[in-house]
Scaffold this active site. Structure first.
Site, short mmCIF file in Angstrom:
data_model
loop_
_atom_site.label_atom_id
_atom_site.label_comp_id
_atom_site.label_asym_id
_atom_site.label_seq_id
_atom_site.Cartn_x
_atom_site.Cartn_y
_atom_site.Cartn_z
CE1 TYR A 78 -3.85 -6.78 11.59
CE2 TYR A 78 -4.96 -8.85 12.11
CZ TYR A 78 -4.60 -7.88 11.19
OH TYR A 78 -4.99 -8.00 9.88
CD GLU A 109 -5.23 -4.64 8.88
OE1 GLU A 109 -4.84 -3.55 8.43
OE2 GLU A 109 -4.73 -5.73 8.56
#
Ligand code: GDP
Ligand code: MN
Length: 345
Positions: free
Chosen positions: A97, A173
């Site tokens: 991530y 993101e």
């Protein structure tokens, strides 16, 4: 403004970040991949698609066709997809991530990262660390924590940062950020929020007013430029005993892609049998609108009949473009409404 995944990935590509090559399929039979497996991803402005059946892998053409049909009509969190992104499936070794976001209070950009990415990120929130990109060695720290070779990740982080700044993003993101079994690092998904205040200096971005389309329940769809034009179009329909399907002011200077998307949104409303396009072009140019209309008729095979009234800047050019594409322009609004009520071109 939130971008859809395929739009976000286009920005990443322009900044030199590796993402899978993809094609947007807007309708069944609109595209068939030549290499399998492929991953099909519903293009809705929300996350959590993986858990809601919005991301499917197809091993062959039969599966591809089935999945595409399924995804095109699957609503996710009440969003009708704008199409399905079809990509060569990645051979995933590990999911990370990585996110960059503006921290308004600290007045900086910060990087959030975790060695555990993917669809279960919510439950592994406690493993997500944050570091300010003001720190000169932030890339090095991220690299060390993620156990990725420094020069590889440093270059990617630099490009993500460049993408963030040059496009005026509030959030970039990447979840999952993937290492493939071949040792490549690839952005498999992207959530991008653009700062709405930067609209004036980012004219090339696919701007859309998020709630500008107001469904009204009727059968005749409406696209007009300017709220006054949109209202008078709706009034003209009602005055002739018709039922407008929506209210939509597309504003000035709308690009082709946005125009196609808005036509698609109207066409997908439940009872629409025809669409009136009523443009009085000032800042908007009739020929840009014409290009949008032509693109829509090519990309949206299920489009209902269009009834078009165009006046103002570059009308003659627009009429010629449309004529060459065998698309008729009506003499006035009343003619559009009359024909739309009959539902025949
Ligand atoms: P989200 O659930 O809306 O965030 O959608 P994602 O694009 O993140 O996809 C969800 C999950 O699908 C990812 O975490 C991956 O595990 C899987 N996935 C996405 N793209 C691919 C791909 O190209 N190949 C494979 N095998 N899995 C993928
Ligand atoms: Mn994701």
């Amino acid at each position: 403004m939130r971008l859809l995944e395929y739009q976000a990935k286009e920005l990443l590509r322009r900044s030199g970040v590796l993402t899978p090559e993809g094609v947007l399929a807007r309708a069944e039979n609109s595209y068939a991949p030549s290499v399998y497996p492929v991953v099909l991803k519903s293009q809705v402005p929300t996350g959590g698609r993986g858990k809601l059946g919005g991301v499917l892998v197809a091993e062959n053409q039969k599966e591809y066709k089935e999945h595409l049909a399924t995804l095109l009509q699957l609503k996710i969190k009440n969003h009708q997809p704008d199409g399905v992104l079809v990509e060569e499936a990645l051979d995933i070794k590990h999911e990370y991530y990585i996110a960059l976001r503006v921290n308004r209070e600290a007045r900086d950009i910060e990087c959030m990262y975790s060695i555990h990415g993917g669809i279960d990120i919510e439950s592994s929130r406690n493993t997500v660390a944050t570091i300010s990109c003001e720190k000169t060695d932030w890339r090095k720290i991220v690299a060390t924590q993620l156990h990725i070779e420094h020069s590889t990740i440093t270059e990617i982080l630099d490009r993500l940062y460049e993408c963030m700044v040059s496009n005026d993003l509030l959030l970039l993101e990447i979840n999952p950020f993937i290492e493939t079994s071949g040792g490549l690092f690839v952005c498999a998904d992207a959530k991008v929020l653009v700062d709405d205040n930067a609209r004036f200096r980012q004219p090339a971005l696919p701007w859309h007013d998020e709630q500008s389309l107001k469904p009204l329940g009727g059968t005749i769809g409406v696209i007009a430029n300017g709220a006054g034009m949109a209202m008078s179009t709706v009034d003209a329909i009602v005055a002739m005993n018709g039922a407008p399907a929506n209210f939509l002011d597309i504003g000035g200077g709308t690009g082709k892609d946005v125009f196609v998307k808005q036509l698609a949104d109207i066409a997908h409303l439940p009872h629409v049998t025809s669409i009136i396009i009523n443009i009085f072009a000032g800042i908007t140019r009739c020929d840009d609108i014409a290009k949008g209309i032509i693109a829509a008729t090519e990309e949206l095979p299920d489009l209902p009949p269009l009834f078009i009234r165009l006046e103002g800047t570059r009308r003659a050019e627009a009429v010629l473009l449309l004529k060459n594409a065998h698309i008729r322009v009506e003499s006035d609004l009343a003619a559009c409404v009359r024909k739309a009520l009959r539902g025949t071109a």
